[in-house]
Design a protein around this motif. Structure first.
Motif, PDB file in Angstrom:
ATOM      1  N   MET A   1       0.843  -1.193   0.000  1.00  0.00           N
ATOM      2  CA  MET A   1       0.000   0.000   0.000  1.00  0.00           C
ATOM      3  C   MET A   1       0.886   1.254   0.000  1.00  0.00           C
ATOM      4  N   LEU A   2       0.486   2.251  -0.780  1.00  0.00           N
ATOM      5  CA  LEU A   2       1.264   3.474  -0.887  1.00  0.00           C
ATOM      6  C   LEU A   2       1.143   4.322   0.377  1.00  0.00           C
ATOM      7  N   THR A   3       2.233   4.939   0.764  1.00  0.00           N
ATOM      8  CA  THR A   3       2.175   5.931   1.829  1.00  0.00           C
ATOM      9  C   THR A   3       1.560   7.213   1.253  1.00  0.00           C
ATOM     10  N   ASN A   4       1.188   8.134   2.119  1.00  0.00           N
ATOM     11  CA  ASN A   4       0.647   9.412   1.641  1.00  0.00           C
ATOM     12  C   ASN A   4       1.656  10.146   0.761  1.00  0.00           C
ATOM     13  N   LYS A   5       2.914  10.057   1.150  1.00  0.00           N
ATOM     14  CA  LYS A   5       3.971  10.705   0.368  1.00  0.00           C
ATOM     15  C   LYS A   5       4.071  10.087  -1.030  1.00  0.00           C
ATOM     16  N   GLU A   6       4.057   8.761  -1.107  1.00  0.00           N
ATOM     17  CA  GLU A   6       4.130   8.073  -2.398  1.00  0.00           C
ATOM     18  C   GLU A   6       2.881   8.346  -3.234  1.00  0.00           C
ATOM     19  N   PHE A   7       1.724   8.328  -2.576  1.00  0.00           N
ATOM     20  CA  PHE A   7       0.465   8.624  -3.273  1.00  0.00           C
ATOM     21  C   PHE A   7       0.486  10.021  -3.878  1.00  0.00           C
ATOM     22  N   PHE A   8       0.939  10.989  -3.118  1.00  0.00           N
ATOM     23  CA  PHE A   8       0.945  12.376  -3.567  1.00  0.00           C
ATOM     24  C   PHE A   8       1.905  12.565  -4.740  1.00  0.00           C
ATOM     25  N   LEU A   9       3.088  11.982  -4.634  1.00  0.00           N
ATOM     26  CA  LEU A   9       4.084  12.117  -5.701  1.00  0.00           C
ATOM     27  C   LEU A   9       3.603  11.439  -6.983  1.00  0.00           C
ATOM     28  N   GLU A  10       3.105  10.210  -6.872  1.00  0.00           N
ATOM     29  CA  GLU A  10       2.627   9.511  -8.065  1.00  0.00           C
ATOM     30  C   GLU A  10       1.435  10.241  -8.684  1.00  0.00           C
ATOM     31  N   SER A  11       0.577  10.788  -7.848  1.00  0.00           N
ATOM     32  CA  SER A  11      -0.568  11.552  -8.354  1.00  0.00           C
ATOM     33  C   SER A  11      -0.093  12.771  -9.140  1.00  0.00           C
ATOM     34  N   MET A  12       0.916  13.473  -8.615  1.00  0.00           N
ATOM     35  CA  MET A  12       1.448  14.633  -9.335  1.00  0.00           C
ATOM     36  C   MET A  12       2.014  14.204 -10.690  1.00  0.00           C
ATOM     37  N   ILE A  13       2.793  13.123 -10.712  1.00  0.00           N
ATOM     38  CA  ILE A  13       3.428  12.678 -11.950  1.00  0.00           C
ATOM     39  C   ILE A  13       2.382  12.310 -13.000  1.00  0.00           C
ATOM     40  N   TYR A  14       1.425  11.457 -12.618  1.00  0.00           N
ATOM     41  CA  TYR A  14       0.425  11.009 -13.598  1.00  0.00           C
ATOM     42  C   TYR A  14      -0.492  12.146 -14.029  1.00  0.00           C
ATOM     43  N   ASN A  15      -0.876  12.995 -13.098  1.00  0.00           N
ATOM     44  CA  ASN A  15      -1.760  14.104 -13.462  1.00  0.00           C
ATOM     45  C   ASN A  15      -1.066  15.122 -14.356  1.00  0.00           C
ATOM     46  N   LEU A  16       0.165  15.470 -14.029  1.00  0.00           N
ATOM     47  CA  LEU A  16       0.885  16.454 -14.835  1.00  0.00           C
ATOM     48  C   LEU A  16       1.076  15.959 -16.263  1.00  0.00           C
ATOM     49  N   TYR A  17       1.362  14.661 -16.406  1.00  0.00           N
ATOM     50  CA  TYR A  17       1.538  14.136 -17.763  1.00  0.00           C
ATOM     51  C   TYR A  17       0.205  13.987 -18.496  1.00  0.00           C
ATOM     52  N   TYR A  18      -0.728  13.236 -17.894  1.00  0.00           N
ATOM     53  CA  TYR A  18      -1.948  12.881 -18.618  1.00  0.00           C
ATOM     54  C   TYR A  18      -2.880  14.069 -18.843  1.00  0.00           C
ATOM     55  N   LEU A  19      -2.989  14.963 -17.883  1.00  0.00           N
ATOM     56  CA  LEU A  19      -3.902  16.098 -18.056  1.00  0.00           C
ATOM     57  C   LEU A  19      -3.463  16.982 -19.214  1.00  0.00           C
ATOM     58  N   TRP A  20      -2.152  17.207 -19.316  1.00  0.00           N
ATOM     59  CA  TRP A  20      -1.701  18.041 -20.435  1.00  0.00           C
ATOM     60  C   TRP A  20      -1.753  17.284 -21.748  1.00  0.00           C
ATOM     61  N   SER A  21      -1.553  15.973 -21.689  1.00  0.00           N
ATOM     62  CA  SER A  21      -1.698  15.157 -22.901  1.00  0.00           C
ATOM     63  C   SER A  21      -3.127  15.234 -23.424  1.00  0.00           C
ATOM     64  N   LEU A  22      -4.103  15.087 -22.532  1.00  0.00           N
ATOM     65  CA  LEU A  22      -5.504  15.173 -22.940  1.00  0.00           C
ATOM     66  C   LEU A  22      -5.839  16.574 -23.435  1.00  0.00           C
ATOM     67  N   ARG A  23      -5.263  17.587 -22.798  1.00  0.00           N
ATOM     68  CA  ARG A  23      -5.510  18.950 -23.224  1.00  0.00           C
ATOM     69  C   ARG A  23      -4.967  19.179 -24.652  1.00  0.00           C
ATOM     70  N   GLU A  24      -3.791  18.616 -24.940  1.00  0.00           N
ATOM     71  CA  GLU A  24      -3.209  18.783 -26.266  1.00  0.00           C
ATOM     72  C   GLU A  24      -4.001  18.008 -27.323  1.00  0.00           C
ATOM     73  N   TYR A  25      -4.564  16.861 -26.941  1.00  0.00           N
ATOM     74  CA  TYR A  25      -5.446  16.147 -27.866  1.00  0.00           C
ATOM     75  C   TYR A  25      -6.671  16.986 -28.179  1.00  0.00           C
ATOM     76  N   SER A  26      -7.192  17.664 -27.173  1.00  0.00           N
ATOM     77  CA  SER A  26      -8.345  18.541 -27.390  1.00  0.00           C
ATOM     78  C   SER A  26      -8.018  19.614 -28.417  1.00  0.00           C
ATOM     79  N   ALA A  27      -6.815  20.191 -28.294  1.00  0.00           N
ATOM     80  CA  ALA A  27      -6.399  21.230 -29.241  1.00  0.00           C
ATOM     81  C   ALA A  27      -6.309  20.668 -30.650  1.00  0.00           C
ATOM     82  N   ARG A  28      -5.765  19.456 -30.774  1.00  0.00           N
ATOM     83  CA  ARG A  28      -5.658  18.818 -32.093  1.00  0.00           C
ATOM     84  C   ARG A  28      -7.036  18.655 -32.728  1.00  0.00           C
ATOM     85  N   ILE A  29      -7.998  18.194 -31.926  1.00  0.00           N
ATOM     86  CA  ILE A  29      -9.355  17.994 -32.444  1.00  0.00           C
ATOM     87  C   ILE A  29     -10.008  19.330 -32.760  1.00  0.00           C
ATOM     88  N   GLU A  30      -9.871  20.287 -31.844  1.00  0.00           N
ATOM     89  CA  GLU A  30     -10.525  21.583 -31.996  1.00  0.00           C
ATOM     90  C   GLU A  30     -10.127  22.282 -33.295  1.00  0.00           C
TER      91      GLU A  30
END
Length: 311
Positions: A1-30
């Motif tokens: 099980m992840l510690t709070n520290k590990e959870f927070f760091l992994e959340s930052m990594i995945y969110n920073l990558y995927y959210l901007w990836s999805l945003r850039e896909y939106s721009a491509r479609i738009e």
């Protein structure tokens, strides 16, 4: 099980990558839909703004709390070309991209992440909103894919891109659901992540081959060679007996190929910004592709190889 520290760091990594990836896909479609499909353009813009808003919240955490040096240097948050490609896309297509997020991400410094209990709770809420957003992206891309396939909508991009967006959003959801229960990464996830990531690298090479003006034969031929190499490595994946040693060999081969693909994409971006070549796609798509390659390389180095060595 992840510690709070590990959870927070992994959340930052995945969110920073995927959210901007999805945003850039939106721009491509738009920018690729004719004006008669204003409802789809509006929906794409709405999804983009939601992704931007969540990304901005996570970027604020990263700016305040820092990120490990290997994450910053990996190029999964921002590349050396992100801002310039965003500005060029705005100039050519008249869309709005929030560059303040990129500017803030440029100022993130290496630091050991130690979140407060309140920050962990806030990140849990962001992850929940990101799950809803991912589902909305999948529904939107599915709808567009079917409409384009049945000649009810026309877009100036390959319909396969909608399928790629769907897979990207599904991988994001898989990670968010794992983080929701604070589960660690298991060996099955590692193998699946590498296989689907390899498919993504082949897709990127295929898109570049299809988007480059044919007069630039050297770029077309190099992209085509990557398509063939990835086709061969995927065939090998399908037929190999997966032992720890075979998995490590495949991972090292994938890493070497991904590093070469990264160099090729960077060359394409530099030539694009120097007005030496022309793609029939928005400039921001090339930043999307480079960031995806960086994320794949990061996973191979930091997760896959580390997991294999621990077996």
């Amino acid at each position: 099980m992840l510690t709070n520290k590990e959870f927070f760091l992994e959340s930052m990594i995945y969110n920073l990558y995927y959210l901007w990836s999805l945003r850039e896909y939106s721009a491509r479609i738009e920018v690729s839909l004719p004006p008669i499909y204003q409802d789809y353009i509006n929906k794409s813009n709405e999804l983009a703004k939601r992704a931007e808003n969540l990304n901005k919240q996570v970027a604020d955490f990263a700016y305040k709390d820092g990120l490990p040096e290997n994450v910053i240097e990996s190029g999964i948050v921002i590349t050396p070309y992100t801002l310039e490609l965003e500005l060029l896309t705005e100039k050519l297509f008249g869309i709005e991209i929030d560059e303040t997020i990129t500017e803030k991400e440029k100022m993130i410094v290496p630091k050991e992440v130690n979140p407060t209990d309140d920050e962990v709770k806030q990140m849990e809420q962001i992850n929940e909103q990101a799950l809803i957003l991912s589902k909305d992206f999948i529904n939107y891309a599915n709808d567009l894919y079917e409409k384009i396939k049945n000649q009810q909508v026309f877009a100036f991009y390959y319909n396969t891109i909608n399928l790629y967006l769907i897979e990207e959003a599904k991988l994001y959801m898989s990670n968010l659901n794992r983080l929701k229960v604070k589960a660690t990464i298991n060996p099955s996830y590692v193998i699946d992540e590498q296989y689907f990531g390899t498919q993504g690298m082949q897709a990127i090479a295929t898109f570049i081959r299809g988007e480059i003006d044919p007069m630039y034969k050297d770029i077309f031929d190099e992209a085509n060679n990557f398509v063939i190499e990835y086709r061969n490595i995927l065939t090998e994946y399908d037929n190999i007996i997966m032992t720890p040693q075979n998995q490590k060999n495949m991972t090292l081969n994938s890493l070497e190929l991904a590093l070469r693909l990264k160099t090729f994409i960077e060359k394409c971006i530099q030539k694009l910004l120097n007005k030496e070549i022309y793609f029939i796609s928005a400039p921001i798509t090339k930043d999307n592709e480079l960031t995806a390659i960086n994320f794949f390389i990061f996973n191979l180095r930091e997760i896959v190889l580390a997991s294999i060595d621990n077996i």
